[in-house]
Write an enzyme that holds these catalytic residues in place. Structure first.
Site, PDB file in Angstrom:
ATOM      1  N   LYS A   8       5.077  24.082  -1.514  1.00 13.11           N
ATOM      2  CA  LYS A   8       5.960  23.491  -2.843  1.00 13.11           C
ATOM      3  C   LYS A   8       5.605  24.483  -4.116  1.00 13.11           C
ATOM      4  O   LYS A   8       4.421  24.592  -4.088  1.00 13.11           O
ATOM      5  CB  LYS A   8       5.723  22.166  -3.234  1.00 13.11           C
ATOM      6  CG  LYS A   8       6.340  21.595  -4.356  1.00 13.11           C
ATOM      7  CD  LYS A   8       5.480  20.667  -5.374  1.00 13.11           C
ATOM      8  CE  LYS A   8       4.318  21.505  -6.000  1.00 13.11           C
ATOM      9  NZ  LYS A   8       3.503  20.991  -6.969  1.00 13.11           N
ATOM     10  N   PRO A  93      -3.898  26.835  -0.007  1.00 15.67           N
ATOM     11  CA  PRO A  93      -5.288  26.456  -0.424  1.00 15.67           C
ATOM     12  C   PRO A  93      -5.140  25.119  -1.347  1.00 15.67           C
ATOM     13  O   PRO A  93      -4.060  24.598  -1.669  1.00 15.67           O
ATOM     14  CB  PRO A  93      -5.278  27.527  -1.661  1.00 15.67           C
ATOM     15  CG  PRO A  93      -3.992  28.376  -1.705  1.00 15.67           C
ATOM     16  CD  PRO A  93      -3.370  28.134  -0.634  1.00 15.67           C
ATOM     17  N   VAL A  94      -6.032  24.469  -1.236  1.00 22.68           N
ATOM     18  CA  VAL A  94      -6.253  22.950  -1.738  1.00 22.68           C
ATOM     19  C   VAL A  94      -6.619  22.886  -3.209  1.00 22.68           C
ATOM     20  O   VAL A  94      -7.235  23.661  -4.013  1.00 22.68           O
ATOM     21  CB  VAL A  94      -7.560  22.262  -1.053  1.00 22.68           C
ATOM     22  CG1 VAL A  94      -7.710  20.890  -1.419  1.00 22.68           C
ATOM     23  CG2 VAL A  94      -7.228  22.368   0.466  1.00 22.68           C
ATOM     24  N   ALA A  95      -5.831  21.997  -3.925  1.00 21.39           N
ATOM     25  CA  ALA A  95      -5.970  21.596  -5.360  1.00 21.39           C
ATOM     26  C   ALA A  95      -5.592  22.969  -6.111  1.00 21.39           C
ATOM     27  O   ALA A  95      -6.234  23.455  -6.755  1.00 21.39           O
ATOM     28  CB  ALA A  95      -7.403  21.274  -5.746  1.00 21.39           C
ATOM     29  N   ALA A  96      -4.371  23.696  -5.695  1.00 21.55           N
ATOM     30  CA  ALA A  96      -3.991  24.786  -6.001  1.00 21.55           C
ATOM     31  C   ALA A  96      -2.539  24.674  -6.831  1.00 21.55           C
ATOM     32  O   ALA A  96      -2.133  25.851  -7.266  1.00 21.55           O
ATOM     33  CB  ALA A  96      -3.930  25.661  -4.882  1.00 21.55           C
ATOM     34  N   GLY A  99       1.115  21.946  -3.754  1.00 23.28           N
ATOM     35  CA  GLY A  99       1.426  20.781  -3.163  1.00 23.28           C
ATOM     36  C   GLY A  99       0.981  20.385  -1.690  1.00 23.28           C
ATOM     37  O   GLY A  99       1.484  19.755  -1.020  1.00 23.28           O
ATOM     38  N   GLY A 100      -0.166  21.196  -1.727  1.00 20.87           N
ATOM     39  CA  GLY A 100      -0.819  21.163  -0.182  1.00 20.87           C
ATOM     40  C   GLY A 100      -0.724  19.773   0.604  1.00 20.87           C
ATOM     41  O   GLY A 100      -0.255  19.660   1.629  1.00 20.87           O
ATOM     42  N   GLY A 101      -1.389  18.898  -0.239  1.00 16.64           N
ATOM     43  CA  GLY A 101      -1.422  17.428   0.418  1.00 16.64           C
ATOM     44  C   GLY A 101      -0.181  16.944   0.618  1.00 16.64           C
ATOM     45  O   GLY A 101       0.133  16.298   1.636  1.00 16.64           O
ATOM     46  N   SER A 102       0.515  17.061  -0.403  1.00 14.37           N
ATOM     47  CA  SER A 102       2.013  16.317  -0.322  1.00 14.37           C
ATOM     48  C   SER A 102       2.695  17.030   0.583  1.00 14.37           C
ATOM     49  O   SER A 102       3.610  16.173   1.450  1.00 14.37           O
ATOM     50  CB  SER A 102       2.516  16.471  -1.748  1.00 14.37           C
ATOM     51  OG  SER A 102       2.027  15.930  -2.797  1.00 14.37           O
ATOM     52  N   ASP A 135       5.233  14.014  -5.698  1.00 11.37           N
ATOM     53  CA  ASP A 135       5.825  15.056  -5.574  1.00 11.37           C
ATOM     54  C   ASP A 135       6.095  14.826  -3.918  1.00 11.37           C
ATOM     55  O   ASP A 135       6.815  15.815  -3.333  1.00 11.37           O
ATOM     56  CB  ASP A 135       5.484  16.468  -5.958  1.00 11.37           C
ATOM     57  CG  ASP A 135       3.964  16.331  -5.555  1.00 11.37           C
ATOM     58  OD1 ASP A 135       3.373  15.623  -4.700  1.00 11.37           O
ATOM     59  OD2 ASP A 135       3.582  17.439  -5.906  1.00 11.37           O
TER      60      ASP A 135
END
Ligand code: C5P
Length: 275
Positions: A8, A93-96, A99-102, A135
Protein backbone atom coordinates in the site's frame (compact mmCIF):
# COMPACT_ATOMS: atom_id res chain seq x y z
CA UNK A 1 -4.27 -21.32 -2.95
CA UNK A 2 -2.08 -18.23 -3.20
CA UNK A 3 -3.15 -14.63 -2.59
CA UNK A 4 -1.02 -11.61 -3.36
CA UNK A 5 -0.73 -8.78 -0.83
CA UNK A 6 0.25 -5.70 -2.86
CA UNK A 7 2.14 -3.02 -0.93
CA UNK A 8 0.00 0.00 0.00
CA UNK A 9 1.23 3.48 -0.84
CA UNK A 10 -0.40 6.75 0.26
CA UNK A 11 -0.03 8.91 -2.84
CA UNK A 12 -1.12 11.82 -0.63
CA UNK A 13 -2.21 12.11 3.00
CA UNK A 14 -3.79 15.26 4.43
CA UNK A 15 -4.31 15.42 8.18
CA UNK A 16 -7.39 17.37 9.20
CA UNK A 17 -8.12 16.90 12.89
CA UNK A 18 -6.98 15.18 16.07
CA UNK A 19 -9.90 13.13 17.42
CA UNK A 20 -10.88 12.21 20.95
CA UNK A 21 -10.41 8.45 20.37
CA UNK A 22 -6.64 8.51 19.78
CA UNK A 23 -7.03 8.64 15.99
CA UNK A 24 -6.85 11.47 13.44
CA UNK A 25 -9.30 12.41 10.71
CA UNK A 26 -7.44 12.34 7.44
CA UNK A 27 -7.96 12.36 3.70
CA UNK A 28 -5.78 10.03 1.71
CA UNK A 29 -5.39 8.47 -1.71
CA UNK A 30 -4.53 4.77 -1.33
CA UNK A 31 -2.77 3.12 -4.25
CA UNK A 32 -1.20 -0.34 -4.57
CA UNK A 33 1.87 -1.66 -6.32
CA UNK A 34 2.56 -4.89 -8.14
CA UNK A 35 5.26 -5.53 -5.54
CA UNK A 36 4.20 -7.05 -2.22
CA UNK A 37 3.91 -10.08 0.03
CA UNK A 38 2.25 -13.39 -0.86
CA UNK A 39 0.12 -15.64 1.28
CA UNK A 40 -0.38 -19.36 0.69
CA UNK A 41 -3.08 -21.42 2.35
CA UNK A 42 -3.42 -25.18 2.69
CA UNK A 43 -5.41 -27.72 4.69
CA UNK A 44 -4.52 -28.32 8.33
CA UNK A 45 -6.31 -28.89 11.62
CA UNK A 46 -6.04 -25.80 13.77
CA UNK A 47 -4.56 -22.48 12.67
CA UNK A 48 -0.86 -22.34 11.81
CA UNK A 49 1.35 -19.63 10.39
CA UNK A 50 4.90 -19.78 9.08
CA UNK A 51 6.74 -16.79 7.66
CA UNK A 52 9.39 -16.89 4.93
CA UNK A 53 11.12 -14.25 2.81
CA UNK A 54 13.61 -11.40 3.34
CA UNK A 55 11.61 -9.71 6.15
CA UNK A 56 10.42 -12.91 7.85
CA UNK A 57 12.32 -12.29 11.07
CA UNK A 58 11.09 -8.72 11.47
CA UNK A 59 7.48 -9.77 10.76
CA UNK A 60 7.14 -12.54 13.31
CA UNK A 61 5.25 -10.77 16.07
CA UNK A 62 4.14 -13.75 18.11
CA UNK A 63 0.49 -14.44 18.83
CA UNK A 64 -0.78 -11.01 17.88
CA UNK A 65 0.49 -11.22 14.30
CA UNK A 66 -2.13 -9.49 12.14
CA UNK A 67 -2.46 -12.52 9.83
CA UNK A 68 -3.48 -14.79 12.70
CA UNK A 69 -5.77 -12.12 14.15
CA UNK A 70 -7.46 -11.68 10.74
CA UNK A 71 -7.94 -15.44 10.40
CA UNK A 72 -9.44 -15.73 13.88
CA UNK A 73 -11.76 -12.77 13.46
CA UNK A 74 -13.06 -14.20 10.14
CA UNK A 75 -13.49 -17.69 11.60
CA UNK A 76 -15.44 -16.22 14.54
CA UNK A 77 -17.67 -14.13 12.25
CA UNK A 78 -18.37 -17.22 10.13
CA UNK A 79 -18.84 -19.58 13.08
CA UNK A 80 -16.04 -21.84 11.78
CA UNK A 81 -13.27 -23.59 13.74
CA UNK A 82 -10.65 -21.73 11.67
CA UNK A 83 -8.61 -24.58 10.25
CA UNK A 84 -5.81 -23.50 7.91
CA UNK A 85 -2.07 -23.61 7.36
CA UNK A 86 -0.88 -20.19 6.24
CA UNK A 87 2.54 -19.34 4.81
CA UNK A 88 3.38 -15.66 4.53
CA UNK A 89 6.18 -14.75 2.12
CA UNK A 90 7.31 -11.43 3.56
CA UNK A 91 8.93 -8.98 1.12
CA UNK A 92 7.50 -5.66 2.37
CA UNK A 93 9.66 -3.98 5.03
CA UNK A 94 8.03 -3.79 8.47
CA UNK A 95 7.00 -0.47 10.12
CA UNK A 96 7.73 1.23 6.81
CA UNK A 97 4.58 3.12 5.72
CA UNK A 98 3.75 0.45 3.12
CA UNK A 99 0.91 -1.14 5.08
CA UNK A 100 2.81 -4.41 5.59
CA UNK A 101 0.67 -5.79 8.40
CA UNK A 102 -2.55 -4.37 6.93
CA UNK A 103 -2.09 -5.80 3.42
CA UNK A 104 -1.23 -9.19 4.95
CA UNK A 105 -4.38 -9.07 7.11
CA UNK A 106 -6.43 -8.07 4.05
CA UNK A 107 -4.95 -10.90 1.95
CA UNK A 108 -5.75 -13.33 4.79
CA UNK A 109 -9.41 -12.25 4.76
CA UNK A 110 -9.62 -12.60 0.96
CA UNK A 111 -7.90 -15.96 0.70
CA UNK A 112 -9.71 -17.59 3.64
CA UNK A 113 -13.00 -16.23 2.28
CA UNK A 114 -12.34 -18.49 -0.73
CA UNK A 115 -10.63 -21.34 1.11
CA UNK A 116 -13.48 -21.70 3.61
CA UNK A 117 -16.08 -21.30 0.84
CA UNK A 118 -17.71 -18.24 2.40
CA UNK A 119 -17.91 -16.20 -0.78
CA UNK A 120 -18.63 -13.00 1.15
CA UNK A 121 -18.45 -9.71 -0.76
CA UNK A 122 -15.36 -7.51 -0.32
CA UNK A 123 -17.49 -4.92 1.53
CA UNK A 124 -18.21 -7.45 4.28
CA UNK A 125 -14.53 -8.40 4.53
CA UNK A 126 -13.65 -4.69 4.68
CA UNK A 127 -16.02 -4.21 7.65
CA UNK A 128 -14.30 -7.06 9.47
CA UNK A 129 -10.92 -5.60 8.45
CA UNK A 130 -11.75 -2.24 10.05
CA UNK A 131 -11.59 -3.93 13.47
CA UNK A 132 -7.94 -4.87 12.75
CA UNK A 133 -6.60 -1.49 11.63
CA UNK A 134 -7.67 1.79 10.07
CA UNK A 135 -6.19 1.07 6.63
CA UNK A 136 -7.18 -2.62 6.41
CA UNK A 137 -10.50 -1.87 4.57
CA UNK A 138 -8.60 -0.07 1.78
CA UNK A 139 -6.16 -2.99 1.62
CA UNK A 140 -9.07 -5.46 1.34
CA UNK A 141 -10.10 -3.65 -1.87
CA UNK A 142 -6.46 -3.47 -2.95
CA UNK A 143 -6.98 -0.90 -5.67
CA UNK A 144 -6.88 2.89 -5.92
CA UNK A 145 -9.42 4.25 -3.46
CA UNK A 146 -9.94 7.40 -1.39
CA UNK A 147 -9.96 7.15 2.42
CA UNK A 148 -11.57 9.53 4.91
CA UNK A 149 -12.17 9.49 8.67
CA UNK A 150 -9.50 7.24 10.21
CA UNK A 151 -8.76 6.11 6.65
CA UNK A 152 -11.46 3.45 6.85
CA UNK A 153 -14.31 5.39 5.22
CA UNK A 154 -13.78 4.61 1.56
CA UNK A 155 -15.04 6.25 -1.58
CA UNK A 156 -14.18 5.54 -5.21
CA UNK A 157 -11.93 7.96 -7.05
CA UNK A 158 -12.78 9.45 -10.42
CA UNK A 159 -12.00 6.68 -12.99
CA UNK A 160 -9.87 9.19 -14.93
CA UNK A 161 -7.66 9.64 -11.83
CA UNK A 162 -7.36 5.85 -11.31
CA UNK A 163 -6.50 5.40 -15.02
CA UNK A 164 -3.89 8.14 -14.78
CA UNK A 165 -2.26 6.35 -11.81
CA UNK A 166 -2.41 2.75 -13.13
CA UNK A 167 0.78 1.55 -14.77
CA UNK A 168 2.93 4.37 -13.38
CA UNK A 169 6.54 3.25 -12.78
CA UNK A 170 7.41 3.69 -9.10
CA UNK A 171 10.61 3.48 -7.10
CA UNK A 172 10.38 2.70 -3.36
CA UNK A 173 13.25 3.60 -1.04
CA UNK A 174 13.48 2.84 2.68
CA UNK A 175 16.55 3.79 4.72
CA UNK A 176 16.05 0.64 6.85
CA UNK A 177 14.85 2.63 9.84
CA UNK A 178 11.64 1.23 11.38
CA UNK A 179 9.12 3.96 12.26
CA UNK A 180 6.04 3.21 14.39
CA UNK A 181 2.85 4.85 13.24
CA UNK A 182 1.45 6.05 16.59
CA UNK A 183 4.37 8.33 17.58
CA UNK A 184 4.43 9.94 14.09
CA UNK A 185 0.74 10.88 14.29
CA UNK A 186 1.28 12.09 17.87
CA UNK A 187 4.11 14.41 16.69
CA UNK A 188 1.85 16.23 14.17
CA UNK A 189 1.57 19.93 15.04
CA UNK A 190 -2.23 19.93 14.66
CA UNK A 191 -2.34 22.54 11.90
CA UNK A 192 -4.89 21.66 9.22
CA UNK A 193 -3.44 22.69 5.84
CA UNK A 194 -6.61 21.93 3.91
CA UNK A 195 -8.48 19.19 2.06
CA UNK A 196 -7.22 16.72 -0.54
CA UNK A 197 -8.50 17.24 -4.05
CA UNK A 198 -8.07 13.92 -5.89
CA UNK A 199 -7.72 15.37 -9.35
CA UNK A 200 -4.86 17.54 -8.02
CA UNK A 201 -3.00 14.65 -6.31
CA UNK A 202 0.28 15.66 -7.94
CA UNK A 203 0.20 18.93 -5.96
CA UNK A 204 -0.99 17.27 -2.74
CA UNK A 205 1.00 16.61 0.45
CA UNK A 206 1.83 14.00 3.03
CA UNK A 207 1.30 15.89 6.30
CA UNK A 208 3.10 13.12 8.24
CA UNK A 209 6.39 13.90 6.48
CA UNK A 210 7.47 16.60 8.91
CA UNK A 211 6.68 14.68 12.14
CA UNK A 212 8.21 11.48 10.72
CA UNK A 213 11.37 13.33 9.70
CA UNK A 214 11.59 14.76 13.21
CA UNK A 215 11.72 11.19 14.55
CA UNK A 216 13.86 9.72 11.74
CA UNK A 217 15.93 12.54 10.17
CA UNK A 218 17.32 10.23 7.45
CA UNK A 219 13.91 10.53 5.73
CA UNK A 220 14.97 14.04 4.63
CA UNK A 221 18.03 12.52 2.89
CA UNK A 222 15.88 9.93 1.12
CA UNK A 223 13.43 12.59 -0.08
CA UNK A 224 16.20 14.95 -1.19
CA UNK A 225 17.86 12.11 -3.13
CA UNK A 226 14.59 11.26 -4.91
CA UNK A 227 13.71 14.91 -5.55
CA UNK A 228 16.97 15.64 -7.35
CA UNK A 229 16.80 12.37 -9.36
CA UNK A 230 14.64 13.84 -12.11
CA UNK A 231 11.55 11.90 -10.96
CA UNK A 232 8.13 13.36 -11.82
CA UNK A 233 7.21 13.36 -8.10
CA UNK A 234 8.77 12.28 -4.80
CA UNK A 235 6.93 11.86 -1.49
CA UNK A 236 6.81 9.80 1.71
CA UNK A 237 4.20 7.02 2.10
CA UNK A 238 2.00 6.74 5.19
CA UNK A 239 3.92 7.43 8.39
CA UNK A 240 7.24 6.55 6.70
CA UNK A 241 10.02 5.94 6.51
CA UNK A 242 9.54 4.63 2.95
CA UNK A 243 9.55 7.32 0.28
CA UNK A 244 8.56 6.84 -3.33
CA UNK A 245 9.27 8.49 -6.66
CA UNK A 246 7.07 8.29 -9.75
CA UNK A 247 8.54 8.21 -13.24
CA UNK A 248 7.28 8.65 -16.78
CA UNK A 249 9.16 5.56 -18.00
CA UNK A 250 10.81 2.44 -16.56
CA UNK A 251 14.21 3.18 -18.10
CA UNK A 252 14.72 6.37 -16.07
CA UNK A 253 13.26 4.70 -12.96
CA UNK A 254 15.71 1.78 -13.25
CA UNK A 255 18.65 4.13 -13.87
CA UNK A 256 17.80 6.15 -10.74
CA UNK A 257 17.38 2.92 -8.74
CA UNK A 258 20.84 1.74 -9.84
CA UNK A 259 22.42 5.12 -9.01
CA UNK A 260 20.87 5.20 -5.52
CA UNK A 261 21.90 1.60 -4.85
CA UNK A 262 25.50 2.60 -5.56
CA UNK A 263 25.39 5.74 -3.40
CA UNK A 264 23.45 4.22 -0.50
CA UNK A 265 24.31 0.55 -0.25
CA UNK A 266 22.42 0.15 3.06
CA UNK A 267 19.07 1.49 1.79
CA UNK A 268 16.28 -0.87 0.73
CA UNK A 269 15.32 -0.14 -2.89
CA UNK A 270 12.52 -1.67 -4.98
CA UNK A 271 11.24 -0.90 -8.47
CA UNK A 272 7.60 -1.58 -9.22
CA UNK A 273 4.49 -0.39 -11.06
CA UNK A 274 1.26 1.02 -9.63
CA UNK A 275 -1.85 -1.15 -10.09
O1 C5P B 1 -5.49 1.50 13.13
P1 C5P B 1 -4.03 1.19 13.31
O2 C5P B 1 -3.79 0.22 14.42
O3 C5P B 1 -3.36 0.78 12.05
O4 C5P B 1 -3.34 2.57 13.75
C1 C5P B 1 -2.10 2.60 14.39
C2 C5P B 1 -1.95 3.91 15.11
O5 C5P B 1 -1.82 4.99 14.19
C3 C5P B 1 -3.14 4.31 15.97
O6 C5P B 1 -3.04 3.72 17.24
C4 C5P B 1 -3.01 5.82 16.03
O7 C5P B 1 -2.04 6.19 16.99
C5 C5P B 1 -2.45 6.16 14.66
N1 C5P B 1 -3.47 6.58 13.70
C6 C5P B 1 -4.06 7.83 13.86
N2 C5P B 1 -5.01 8.24 12.98
C7 C5P B 1 -5.36 7.47 11.93
C8 C5P B 1 -4.76 6.20 11.73
C9 C5P B 1 -3.82 5.79 12.65
O8 C5P B 1 -3.74 8.57 14.80
N3 C5P B 1 -6.29 7.91 11.07
Amino acid sequence: MIERAPAKINLALHLRRRRGDGYHDLETLFVFSDFGDALEVGAETGLHLSVTGPFATAAVGGGDNLVLRAARVLADAAGLPGDARLTLDKHIPVAAGLGGGSVDAAATLRVLNRFWGLDWPLERLAEIGATLGADVPACVHGQTVAGNGRGDILSPVDPAVADDIAGTPILLVNPRVAVSTGPVFAAWNGVDLGPLEHTAWRRARNDLTRPATGLAPVIADVLATLEKSGAALARMSGSGATCFALFDDITSRDQVAADIALQHASWWIKVSTLL
